[in-house]
Scaffold this motif. Sequence first.
Motif, mmCIF file in Angstrom:
data_model
loop_
_atom_site.group_PDB
_atom_site.id
_atom_site.type_symbol
_atom_site.label_atom_id
_atom_site.label_comp_id
_atom_site.label_asym_id
_atom_site.label_seq_id
_atom_site.Cartn_x
_atom_site.Cartn_y
_atom_site.Cartn_z
ATOM 1 N N VAL A 1 7.751 -17.325 -2.351
ATOM 2 C CA VAL A 1 6.678 -16.726 -1.838
ATOM 3 C C VAL A 1 6.315 -15.632 -2.360
ATOM 4 C CG1 VAL A 1 7.120 -17.882 0.491
ATOM 5 C CG2 VAL A 1 8.033 -15.631 0.016
ATOM 6 N N VAL A 2 5.076 -15.184 -2.109
ATOM 7 C CA VAL A 2 4.312 -13.941 -2.463
ATOM 8 C C VAL A 2 4.726 -12.691 -1.932
ATOM 9 C CG1 VAL A 2 2.261 -12.612 -3.479
ATOM 10 C CG2 VAL A 2 2.577 -15.275 -3.616
ATOM 11 N N VAL A 3 5.040 -11.766 -2.338
ATOM 12 C CA VAL A 3 5.444 -10.315 -1.659
ATOM 13 C C VAL A 3 4.066 -9.937 -1.164
ATOM 14 C CG1 VAL A 3 6.438 -8.224 -1.840
ATOM 15 C CG2 VAL A 3 7.562 -10.115 -2.931
ATOM 16 N N ALA A 4 3.879 -9.280 0.097
ATOM 17 C CA ALA A 4 2.553 -8.865 0.412
ATOM 18 C C ALA A 4 2.185 -7.629 -0.560
ATOM 19 C CB ALA A 4 2.661 -8.338 1.693
ATOM 20 N N PRO A 5 0.795 -7.476 -1.357
ATOM 21 C CA PRO A 5 0.671 -6.484 -1.791
ATOM 22 C C PRO A 5 0.440 -5.010 -1.341
ATOM 23 C CG PRO A 5 -1.455 -7.755 -1.352
ATOM 24 C CD PRO A 5 -0.308 -8.415 -0.787
ATOM 25 N N THR A 6 0.771 -5.118 0.000
ATOM 26 C CA THR A 6 0.950 -3.699 0.549
ATOM 27 C C THR A 6 2.168 -2.959 0.370
ATOM 28 O OG1 THR A 6 1.569 -4.459 2.550
ATOM 29 C CG2 THR A 6 -0.971 -3.968 2.104
ATOM 30 N N ILE A 7 3.060 -3.678 -0.050
ATOM 31 C CA ILE A 7 4.442 -3.342 -0.170
ATOM 32 C C ILE A 7 4.936 -2.750 -1.531
ATOM 33 C CG2 ILE A 7 7.055 -3.645 0.166
ATOM 34 C CD1 ILE A 7 6.438 -5.882 1.913
ATOM 35 N N PRO A 8 5.152 -1.445 -1.804
ATOM 36 C CA PRO A 8 5.751 -1.213 -2.945
ATOM 37 C C PRO A 8 6.640 -1.999 -3.537
ATOM 38 C CG PRO A 8 5.076 0.777 -1.880
ATOM 39 C CD PRO A 8 5.168 -0.334 -1.107
ATOM 40 N N THR A 9 6.867 -2.011 -5.010
ATOM 41 C CA THR A 9 8.072 -3.039 -5.544
ATOM 42 C C THR A 9 9.452 -2.612 -5.217
ATOM 43 O OG1 THR A 9 6.634 -3.826 -7.348
ATOM 44 C CG2 THR A 9 8.776 -4.168 -7.658
ATOM 45 N N GLU A 10 9.637 -1.075 -5.117
ATOM 46 C CA GLU A 10 11.013 -0.892 -5.025
ATOM 47 C C GLU A 10 11.357 -1.054 -3.609
ATOM 48 O OE1 GLU A 10 13.135 0.152 -7.131
ATOM 49 O OE2 GLU A 10 11.751 -0.472 -8.606
ATOM 50 N N GLU A 11 10.281 -0.885 -2.704
ATOM 51 C CA GLU A 11 10.523 -1.068 -1.106
ATOM 52 C C GLU A 11 10.651 -2.703 -0.849
ATOM 53 O OE1 GLU A 11 8.050 -1.087 2.873
ATOM 54 O OE2 GLU A 11 7.536 0.485 1.367
ATOM 55 N N ALA A 12 9.966 -3.347 -1.755
ATOM 56 C CA ALA A 12 10.130 -4.925 -1.767
ATOM 57 C C ALA A 12 11.522 -5.175 -1.963
ATOM 58 C CB ALA A 12 9.084 -5.460 -2.503
ATOM 59 N N LYS A 13 12.237 -4.542 -3.043
ATOM 60 C CA LYS A 13 13.505 -5.047 -3.567
ATOM 61 C C LYS A 13 14.654 -4.963 -2.383
ATOM 62 C CE LYS A 13 12.448 -4.563 -8.325
ATOM 63 N NZ LYS A 13 12.525 -3.747 -9.721
ATOM 64 N N GLN A 14 14.094 -3.761 -1.503
ATOM 65 C CA GLN A 14 15.055 -3.526 -0.509
ATOM 66 C C GLN A 14 14.973 -4.410 0.673
ATOM 67 O OE1 GLN A 14 14.318 0.494 0.419
ATOM 68 N NE2 GLN A 14 15.494 1.397 -1.390
ATOM 69 N N LYS A 15 13.692 -4.705 0.798
ATOM 70 C CA LYS A 15 13.295 -5.615 1.904
ATOM 71 C C LYS A 15 13.440 -7.048 1.700
ATOM 72 C CE LYS A 15 9.299 -4.544 4.178
ATOM 73 N NZ LYS A 15 9.655 -3.993 5.565
ATOM 74 N N PHE A 16 13.609 -7.484 0.603
ATOM 75 C CA PHE A 16 13.921 -8.858 0.085
ATOM 76 C C PHE A 16 15.181 -8.986 -0.704
ATOM 77 C CE2 PHE A 16 9.188 -8.687 0.947
ATOM 78 C CZ PHE A 16 9.083 -9.514 1.869
ATOM 79 N N PRO A 17 16.400 -8.776 -0.259
ATOM 80 C CA PRO A 17 17.419 -8.822 -1.164
ATOM 81 C C PRO A 17 17.891 -9.954 -1.864
ATOM 82 C CG PRO A 17 18.075 -9.067 1.315
ATOM 83 C CD PRO A 17 16.589 -8.938 1.482
ATOM 84 N N LYS A 18 17.071 -11.149 -1.819
ATOM 85 C CA LYS A 18 17.253 -12.306 -2.502
ATOM 86 C C LYS A 18 16.820 -11.921 -3.977
ATOM 87 C CE LYS A 18 17.128 -15.600 1.393
ATOM 88 N NZ LYS A 18 16.470 -16.726 1.878
ATOM 89 N N GLY A 19 15.922 -10.982 -3.964
ATOM 90 C CA GLY A 19 15.465 -10.670 -5.388
ATOM 91 C C GLY A 19 13.882 -10.756 -5.410
#
Length: 212
Positions: free
Chosen positions: A178-196
């Motif tokens: 799936v696509v990470v929501a554009p509102t989330i910065p990439t570094e934060e996304a990496k923490q929020k989505f631990p699968k990568g």
Amino acid sequence: MVQLRLGDTVPDFTQASSMGDISFHEWAGDSWVVLFSHPADYTPVCTTELGEVAKLKSEFDKRNVKVIALSVDDTDSHQGWINDINETQTTNVNYPILADSDKKVSDLYDMIHPNANAKVTVRTVFVIDPQKKLRLTLTYPPSTGRNFDEVLRVIDSLQLTDNYQVATPANWEEGEDVVVAPTIPTEEAKQKFPKGVTEIKPYLRMTPQPDK
């Protein structure tokens, strides 16, 4: 005539059906709802559609979705049509069909498109969430049968994206990235989505489906 738009609270109504009178909001309860309309009873394309939905009932149940059809004919006509559907589609219609002979619901939900045909309802699908908000509409011409696998796919997407900060890409199917929501910065996304998180472009980041 009020045109229903995505995010609107859908109108409530009480109307006869093949399974008795239905007070719509009360009947829906805390379920999702698929309401789909038909031009008339004993129409060939719709006969195949109602049969297909009956066969998919367990798939809708798994997703906490109630299904309800609408046709402008009366309940006696519906009962005869249901017998035909069961016979020709080798199934058992296991959900209500609203009898909208007074066109009350058709008018409330703007199902009559006069330039197509002023006398019958168009073939629309409404997906409604447990808060009674309209989340999807699909309107088909009379000659084209609906794809109910697509309706299930959209419900999977809506239920997933309501719970996680993601969106689903083109042709997405359950279990795919799936696509990470554009509102989330990439570094934060990496923490929020631990699968990568795979960054294809700064605005296009993919992650495995988070609830799998």
